[in-house]
Design a protein around this motif. Sequence first.
Motif, short mmCIF file in Angstrom:
data_model
loop_
_atom_site.label_atom_id
_atom_site.label_comp_id
_atom_site.label_asym_id
_atom_site.label_seq_id
_atom_site.Cartn_x
_atom_site.Cartn_y
_atom_site.Cartn_z
N GLU A 70 14.31 1.16 38.11
CA GLU A 70 14.87 0.76 36.82
C GLU A 70 14.08 1.38 35.67
N ARG A 71 12.76 1.14 35.69
CA ARG A 71 11.86 1.84 34.77
C ARG A 71 10.73 2.38 35.65
N ARG A 72 10.58 3.74 35.68
CA ARG A 72 9.56 4.33 36.55
C ARG A 72 8.29 4.49 35.73
N VAL A 73 7.40 3.53 35.90
CA VAL A 73 6.24 3.42 35.02
C VAL A 73 4.97 3.21 35.84
N LEU A 74 3.91 3.91 35.48
CA LEU A 74 2.57 3.56 35.95
C LEU A 74 1.87 2.84 34.81
N ILE A 92 -1.83 -6.37 24.54
CA ILE A 92 -1.24 -5.02 24.66
C ILE A 92 -1.03 -4.62 26.12
N TYR A 93 0.18 -4.15 26.38
CA TYR A 93 0.54 -3.53 27.65
C TYR A 93 0.77 -2.06 27.39
N LEU A 94 0.25 -1.20 28.29
CA LEU A 94 0.48 0.25 28.19
C LEU A 94 1.07 0.75 29.49
N MET A 96 2.87 4.51 31.36
CA MET A 96 3.40 5.88 31.25
C MET A 96 4.69 5.92 32.04
N GLN A 97 5.76 6.26 31.35
CA GLN A 97 7.08 6.24 31.97
C GLN A 97 7.59 7.66 32.19
N LEU A 98 8.19 7.88 33.36
CA LEU A 98 8.74 9.20 33.71
C LEU A 98 10.25 9.09 33.86
N SER A 107 20.73 -0.09 30.49
CA SER A 107 20.55 -0.88 29.27
C SER A 107 20.06 -2.29 29.58
N HIS A 108 19.08 -2.72 28.83
CA HIS A 108 18.65 -4.12 28.87
C HIS A 108 18.02 -4.48 27.52
N ARG A 109 17.82 -5.76 27.35
CA ARG A 109 17.06 -6.21 26.17
C ARG A 109 16.11 -7.29 26.64
N HIS A 110 15.02 -7.44 25.92
CA HIS A 110 14.04 -8.46 26.32
C HIS A 110 13.30 -8.99 25.11
N THR A 111 12.59 -10.09 25.33
CA THR A 111 11.88 -10.72 24.22
C THR A 111 10.65 -9.94 23.78
N VAL A 115 7.35 -0.09 21.91
CA VAL A 115 7.54 1.22 21.27
C VAL A 115 7.29 2.28 22.33
N ARG A 116 7.82 3.47 22.08
CA ARG A 116 7.58 4.63 22.95
C ARG A 116 6.93 5.71 22.11
N MET A 117 5.85 6.28 22.62
CA MET A 117 5.22 7.46 22.02
C MET A 117 5.45 8.60 23.01
N TRP A 148 19.08 -4.04 22.40
CA TRP A 148 19.46 -3.31 23.62
C TRP A 148 18.81 -1.94 23.63
N HIS A 149 18.33 -1.52 24.80
CA HIS A 149 17.82 -0.14 24.91
C HIS A 149 18.02 0.40 26.31
N GLU A 150 18.30 1.70 26.37
CA GLU A 150 18.46 2.41 27.64
C GLU A 150 17.96 3.83 27.42
N HIS A 151 17.53 4.46 28.51
CA HIS A 151 16.98 5.81 28.41
C HIS A 151 17.83 6.78 29.22
N GLY A 152 18.13 7.94 28.64
CA GLY A 152 18.89 8.98 29.35
C GLY A 152 18.22 10.33 29.17
N LEU A 162 4.62 7.18 26.53
CA LEU A 162 3.73 6.03 26.61
C LEU A 162 4.47 4.82 26.05
N ASP A 163 4.62 3.80 26.88
CA ASP A 163 5.21 2.54 26.44
C ASP A 163 4.10 1.63 25.94
N VAL A 164 4.28 1.05 24.76
CA VAL A 164 3.33 0.05 24.26
C VAL A 164 4.12 -1.22 23.99
N LEU A 165 3.79 -2.27 24.70
CA LEU A 165 4.51 -3.55 24.56
C LEU A 165 3.53 -4.68 24.28
N ASP A 166 4.05 -5.75 23.68
CA ASP A 166 3.26 -6.97 23.52
C ASP A 166 3.54 -7.94 24.67
O1 GTQ Z 1 11.53 1.09 29.05
O2 GTQ Z 1 12.50 -0.83 28.80
O3 GTQ Z 1 6.92 0.09 30.45
O4 GTQ Z 1 11.43 -2.89 29.90
C1 GTQ Z 1 8.02 -1.98 30.68
C2 GTQ Z 1 9.15 -2.73 30.54
C3 GTQ Z 1 9.17 -0.08 29.83
C4 GTQ Z 1 11.54 -0.15 29.14
C5 GTQ Z 1 8.03 -0.66 30.32
C6 GTQ Z 1 10.31 -2.16 30.05
C7 GTQ Z 1 10.32 -0.82 29.69
#
Ligand code: GTQ
Length: 344
Positions: A70-74, A92-94, A96-98, A107-111, A115-117, A148-152, A162-166
């Motif tokens: 769903e999200r390929r992240v280390l 802070i959560y960090l 790296m998404q490929l 597409s999903h949304r969450h609380t 951000v993506r750098m 809502w957000h989705e990646h293509g 780089l994903d940065v989340l709270d």
């Molecule tokens: O791209 O929506 O690194 O939902 C962790 C949770 C990325 C994303 C993450 C997520 C996402």
Amino acid sequence: MNELGRLEDLPQDYRDALKAQNLVPLWPSLRAVLPPGKPRPNTRATAWSYQALRPLLMQAGQLTPIEKAERRVLVLANPGHGLDKMQASAAIYLGMQLLLPGEWAPSHRHTPNAVRMIVEGEGAYTTVDGEKCPMSRGDLILTPTGLWHEHGHDGSEPVVWLDVLDLPLVHYMEASYHVDGPRQTVHPGSGHRSHAHGGLLPTPVFERSRKAYPMLRYPWVEARAALQALAADQPTLDAVQLTYSNPATGGDAENILGFYALMLRPGQTLNLPARSPASVFHVIEGGAQVRIEEQVFDLAEADTCCAPGYTPITLVNASASAPAFVFIADESPLHRKLGVYETR
Ligand code: GTQ
């Protein structure tokens, strides 16, 4: 400071009686929750080398199809919190998404806010609240809480960001959840184009629904140009730094974490005061040495490090000829809202 009584000082039958009523004596733990003078953070100064993590991320691309991830992240996890906690700091959560060519992260949304750098690659995009945001290196794309957000990916090379989340904070609050949704319909228009000129705010007369987050994409070409203009305009300015802000309010771009772009002039040493929030440094261009107490990290392009709060930090651009550009994330908006922000 006087020694407080320990749990072992209490008779076993008394301890058992307390436990049976879900009661706990405060005094054996008082110093742990209210340490003297300053907090004792679990957050450890930690650096992640992009050169070291990139092959492992590419391997994840071979090992796990996007449908299984769903999200390929280390996750860049701080050992001070325990790797399983997936935290860089308290809030802070960090990650790296490929995303590989042709892939789609649904597409999903969450609380939690994200951000993506963008770190490398061309041709990928994130659709946020119906706005298609192209991803190029150094761009910052917001996916604030609830949108809502989705990646293509229409390009031909792997794209990494780089994903940065709270997420750690929102999870701690027991307020973290997500909702899956259908592929979004893309609407025309771009908040970055309509808000491209600082100080000039779009002012609709016939009120349409006002967006809480009118700007979702901050292109690097513009952030970089703004930093260079600021540096040229104010040659003696010590910190050539910009805050990614919400153009409608002038406030922080998101509610919990703060985001900044910093330019270090050639040869510059910048001493940052000890501030209560934890922070993250990610090199967009050039190189930067980051000194956090006894730790010294020599960050190359795309490397990332985190620092606990309440600690002074020194940034050095060792290059005599080239500026360095650093993306910073921190917990300042959170600390300010909670009234615990301090500088020492
Ligand atoms: O791209 O929506 O690194 O939902 C962790 C949770 C990325 C994303 C993450 C997520 C996402």
